[in-house]
Each structure stands twice: as C-alpha cells, then as structure tokens.
Design a protein around this motif. Structure first.
Motif, PDB file in Angstrom:
ATOM      1  N   ASN A 193      -6.882  11.936 -11.929  1.00 52.21           N
ATOM      2  CA  ASN A 193      -6.047  11.025 -11.140  1.00 52.21           C
ATOM      3  C   ASN A 193      -5.880   9.726 -11.899  1.00 52.21           C
ATOM      4  O   ASN A 193      -6.809   8.935 -11.991  1.00 52.21           O
ATOM      5  CB  ASN A 193      -6.681  10.756  -9.770  1.00 52.21           C
ATOM      6  N   ASN A 194      -4.721   9.525 -12.471  1.00 50.71           N
ATOM      7  CA  ASN A 194      -4.441   8.287 -13.188  1.00 50.71           C
ATOM      8  C   ASN A 194      -4.039   7.227 -12.179  1.00 50.71           C
ATOM      9  O   ASN A 194      -2.878   6.977 -11.963  1.00 50.71           O
ATOM     10  CB  ASN A 194      -3.332   8.513 -14.220  1.00 50.71           C
ATOM     11  N   VAL A 195      -5.047   6.627 -11.571  1.00 49.37           N
ATOM     12  CA  VAL A 195      -4.782   5.607 -10.562  1.00 49.37           C
ATOM     13  C   VAL A 195      -4.995   4.237 -11.185  1.00 49.37           C
ATOM     14  O   VAL A 195      -5.820   4.074 -12.088  1.00 49.37           O
ATOM     15  CB  VAL A 195      -5.683   5.787  -9.319  1.00 49.37           C
ATOM     16  N   PRO A 196      -4.275   3.243 -10.713  1.00 45.02           N
ATOM     17  CA  PRO A 196      -4.438   1.883 -11.249  1.00 45.02           C
ATOM     18  C   PRO A 196      -5.866   1.368 -11.041  1.00 45.02           C
ATOM     19  O   PRO A 196      -6.539   1.734 -10.082  1.00 45.02           O
ATOM     20  CB  PRO A 196      -3.443   1.054 -10.432  1.00 45.02           C
ATOM     21  N   GLU A 197      -6.290   0.501 -11.930  1.00 41.71           N
ATOM     22  CA  GLU A 197      -7.629  -0.078 -11.836  1.00 41.71           C
ATOM     23  C   GLU A 197      -7.798  -0.921 -10.574  1.00 41.71           C
ATOM     24  O   GLU A 197      -8.911  -1.112 -10.104  1.00 41.71           O
ATOM     25  CB  GLU A 197      -7.913  -0.947 -13.062  1.00 41.71           C
ATOM     26  N   GLU A 198      -6.688  -1.424 -10.042  1.00 40.26           N
ATOM     27  CA  GLU A 198      -6.747  -2.276  -8.850  1.00 40.26           C
ATOM     28  C   GLU A 198      -7.040  -1.490  -7.584  1.00 40.26           C
ATOM     29  O   GLU A 198      -7.280  -2.067  -6.538  1.00 40.26           O
ATOM     30  CB  GLU A 198      -5.422  -3.034  -8.659  1.00 40.26           C
ATOM     31  N   TRP A 199      -6.988  -0.166  -7.646  1.00 40.91           N
ATOM     32  CA  TRP A 199      -7.263   0.650  -6.470  1.00 40.91           C
ATOM     33  C   TRP A 199      -8.763   0.890  -6.377  1.00 40.91           C
ATOM     34  O   TRP A 199      -9.399   1.335  -7.324  1.00 40.91           O
ATOM     35  CB  TRP A 199      -6.536   1.976  -6.537  1.00 40.91           C
ATOM     36  N   LEU A 200      -9.309   0.626  -5.217  1.00 42.10           N
ATOM     37  CA  LEU A 200     -10.734   0.785  -4.972  1.00 42.10           C
ATOM     38  C   LEU A 200     -10.951   2.091  -4.202  1.00 42.10           C
ATOM     39  O   LEU A 200     -10.384   2.277  -3.116  1.00 42.10           O
ATOM     40  CB  LEU A 200     -11.241  -0.408  -4.157  1.00 42.10           C
ATOM     41  N   LEU A 201     -11.749   2.992  -4.749  1.00 39.64           N
ATOM     42  CA  LEU A 201     -12.035   4.261  -4.088  1.00 39.64           C
ATOM     43  C   LEU A 201     -12.964   4.010  -2.906  1.00 39.64           C
ATOM     44  O   LEU A 201     -14.063   3.484  -3.066  1.00 39.64           O
ATOM     45  CB  LEU A 201     -12.677   5.241  -5.073  1.00 39.64           C
ATOM     46  N   LEU A 202     -12.502   4.366  -1.700  1.00 38.34           N
ATOM     47  CA  LEU A 202     -13.290   4.160  -0.484  1.00 38.34           C
ATOM     48  C   LEU A 202     -14.042   5.418  -0.068  1.00 38.34           C
ATOM     49  O   LEU A 202     -15.209   5.349   0.308  1.00 38.34           O
ATOM     50  CB  LEU A 202     -12.374   3.716   0.666  1.00 38.34           C
ATOM     51  N   ASP A 233      -8.493  -1.689   7.033  1.00 40.81           N
ATOM     52  CA  ASP A 233      -7.298  -2.523   7.024  1.00 40.81           C
ATOM     53  C   ASP A 233      -6.690  -2.534   5.632  1.00 40.81           C
ATOM     54  O   ASP A 233      -7.329  -2.146   4.654  1.00 40.81           O
ATOM     55  CB  ASP A 233      -7.642  -3.965   7.427  1.00 40.81           C
ATOM     56  N   GLY A 234      -5.466  -3.003   5.551  1.00 46.07           N
ATOM     57  CA  GLY A 234      -4.799  -3.149   4.266  1.00 46.07           C
ATOM     58  C   GLY A 234      -3.995  -1.920   3.895  1.00 46.07           C
ATOM     59  O   GLY A 234      -3.877  -0.966   4.657  1.00 46.07           O
ATOM     60  N   ARG A 235      -3.436  -1.974   2.697  1.00 44.89           N
ATOM     61  CA  ARG A 235      -2.626  -0.866   2.186  1.00 44.89           C
ATOM     62  C   ARG A 235      -3.566   0.202   1.639  1.00 44.89           C
ATOM     63  O   ARG A 235      -4.331  -0.043   0.709  1.00 44.89           O
ATOM     64  CB  ARG A 235      -1.690  -1.381   1.105  1.00 44.89           C
ATOM     65  N   ILE A 236      -3.482   1.392   2.210  1.00 44.56           N
ATOM     66  CA  ILE A 236      -4.371   2.489   1.846  1.00 44.56           C
ATOM     67  C   ILE A 236      -3.531   3.610   1.236  1.00 44.56           C
ATOM     68  O   ILE A 236      -2.467   3.953   1.750  1.00 44.56           O
ATOM     69  CB  ILE A 236      -5.128   3.027   3.086  1.00 44.56           C
ATOM     70  N   VAL A 237      -4.037   4.186   0.141  1.00 45.98           N
ATOM     71  CA  VAL A 237      -3.350   5.280  -0.532  1.00 45.98           C
ATOM     72  C   VAL A 237      -4.190   6.538  -0.365  1.00 45.98           C
ATOM     73  O   VAL A 237      -5.371   6.550  -0.712  1.00 45.98           O
ATOM     74  CB  VAL A 237      -3.131   4.973  -2.031  1.00 45.98           C
ATOM     75  N   LEU A 238      -3.570   7.582   0.196  1.00 41.11           N
ATOM     76  CA  LEU A 238      -4.241   8.864   0.386  1.00 41.11           C
ATOM     77  C   LEU A 238      -3.760   9.833  -0.687  1.00 41.11           C
ATOM     78  O   LEU A 238      -2.570  10.149  -0.745  1.00 41.11           O
ATOM     79  CB  LEU A 238      -3.928   9.430   1.770  1.00 41.11           C
ATOM     80  N   HIS A 239      -4.674  10.303  -1.533  1.00 41.30           N
ATOM     81  CA  HIS A 239      -4.364  11.306  -2.562  1.00 41.30           C
ATOM     82  C   HIS A 239      -5.062  12.592  -2.151  1.00 41.30           C
ATOM     83  O   HIS A 239      -6.292  12.660  -2.171  1.00 41.30           O
ATOM     84  CB  HIS A 239      -4.936  10.868  -3.920  1.00 41.30           C
ATOM     85  N   MET A 240      -4.304  13.608  -1.793  1.00 40.15           N
ATOM     86  CA  MET A 240      -4.914  14.873  -1.407  1.00 40.15           C
ATOM     87  C   MET A 240      -4.468  15.968  -2.366  1.00 40.15           C
ATOM     88  O   MET A 240      -3.271  16.138  -2.611  1.00 40.15           O
ATOM     89  CB  MET A 240      -4.534  15.249   0.030  1.00 40.15           C
ATOM     90  N   GLN A 241      -5.410  16.698  -2.889  1.00 43.43           N
ATOM     91  CA  GLN A 241      -5.140  17.802  -3.804  1.00 43.43           C
ATOM     92  C   GLN A 241      -5.533  19.098  -3.112  1.00 43.43           C
ATOM     93  O   GLN A 241      -6.653  19.224  -2.622  1.00 43.43           O
ATOM     94  CB  GLN A 241      -5.948  17.625  -5.099  1.00 43.43           C
TER      95      GLN A 241
END
Length: 185
Positions: free
Chosen positions: A27-36, A56-64
């Motif tokens: 997953n080539n995700v930006p460094e600014e994204w924090l894995l929760l 809260d905040g902008r959340i990105v869901l990556h599902m494989q």
C-alpha cells in the motif's frame, strides 16, 4: 547514448508500474496518513458484516479482498449501510477505497458485503487518519479545512467576505493615492 538512457528510464518506469500492480499488499500510502486499525475477517456470500467508526477527521478505508470479493458501504445516516442505503461505496473486485469526510457525523456505519459470486470472501481493511487536513486551533474538536469552514457559514457570508476584501483593497488603494498626491504637490 541519449537513446539508451531514455530507454533505461522507460524500462525502469514500466517495471515500477508492473510491480505495483503485481504486489497489491504494497500500500503506497502517503507518510501523512496514520494507521489506526487493521481489521481482518471472513464474510459469507450475500451477507453483511458491520463495523462502527468513531474517529473524528478525514478517515481513509483501504480494503483488500484476499479471497472472493468483499464490497464496502459507508454511511453516517445508518449504522447498517447496505447496497440499498449508503452514502459512499466501493465495489471493485480487488482493492476497495473509501474516503470518509471529516464532516460526516460520528459514529459512521461501515458495511462489508460478501458478493454472491463467491461462497466466502476474506478481507483485510486498513483504517488511516489523513493528517494532511489542517486543524483549526480555534475550533475545538474540528479537523475541517478552511474551505469547509467557509462552506458552513450562512449563504450571505460569501458576499460579506467579498465586500470585506473589496473594502480592504479600496482602503489600500486610497492610501497609496494620498501618498502619491502628497509627493506630487
């Protein structure tokens, strides 16, 4: 010589593209994204599994989809979104990505659907917090950007902002004209 180096660059680029497609776990995700969170699970054909998002905040869901085909449905109106009741969705046959805006009311309902084309689907979902959205230090608990804050204002607020900008511009312009007139006379 120049032709050879251009060819080498093209081959290197093509190899990087191909390896990116062949290696879906990378997953080539930006460094600014924090894995929760990382959520793994199985879902039967035609069934749903539900999760609740409270961050809260902008959340990105990556599902494989590791096996079969799992689809993703998201809503802030219901905690049990489906293909009939959702606000955001991703229904690909591989990697599904949904960006949950910071403006969505919490909790957010996440529905994972096992597509009936497979008896069972196995998935892995990574939940990221997007830290690239600047936080307003004067608004408690808000992760909304300046543009979103402007959208939340009353409809006449945009007109007032324009008038304020125009007023400041005229004040500066008149001040410059006064200085020029004092110098000339």
């Amino acid at each position: 010589m120049m032709m050879l180096s251009c060819g080498a660059l093209l081959v290197t680029f093509m190899l990087s593209v191909v390896t990116g497609f062949l290696n879906p776990d990378d997953n080539n995700v930006p460094e600014e994204w924090l894995l929760l969170h990382v959520v793994q699970g199985h879902i039967g054909a035609g069934n749903y599994s539900y999760l609740r998002l409270n961050h809260d905040g902008r959340i990105v869901l990556h599902m494989q989809s590791l096996k079969g085909d799992a689809d993703l449905y998201v809503s802030d109106k219901t905690l049990r979104p489906s293909f009939d009741t959702y606000q955001l969705q991703s229904v690909t046959c591989g990697q599904d990505v949904v960006v949950v805006p910071g403006e969505f009311a919490r909790p957010v309902g996440i529905g994972i659907y096992g597509h009936p084309s497979h008896k069972e689907s196995e998935f892995e979902m990574r939940v990221f917090y997007d830290q690239t959205i600047p936080q307003d230090p004067f608004e408690k608990g808000s992760y909304a950007s300046e543009d979103v804050q402007k959208q939340k204002k009353a409809p006449h607020a945009a007109e007032q902002d324009f008038q304020e900008e125009e007023s400041v511009l005229w004040t500066i312009l008149i001040g410059l004209l006064k200085i020029i007139l004092e110098i000339l006379f």
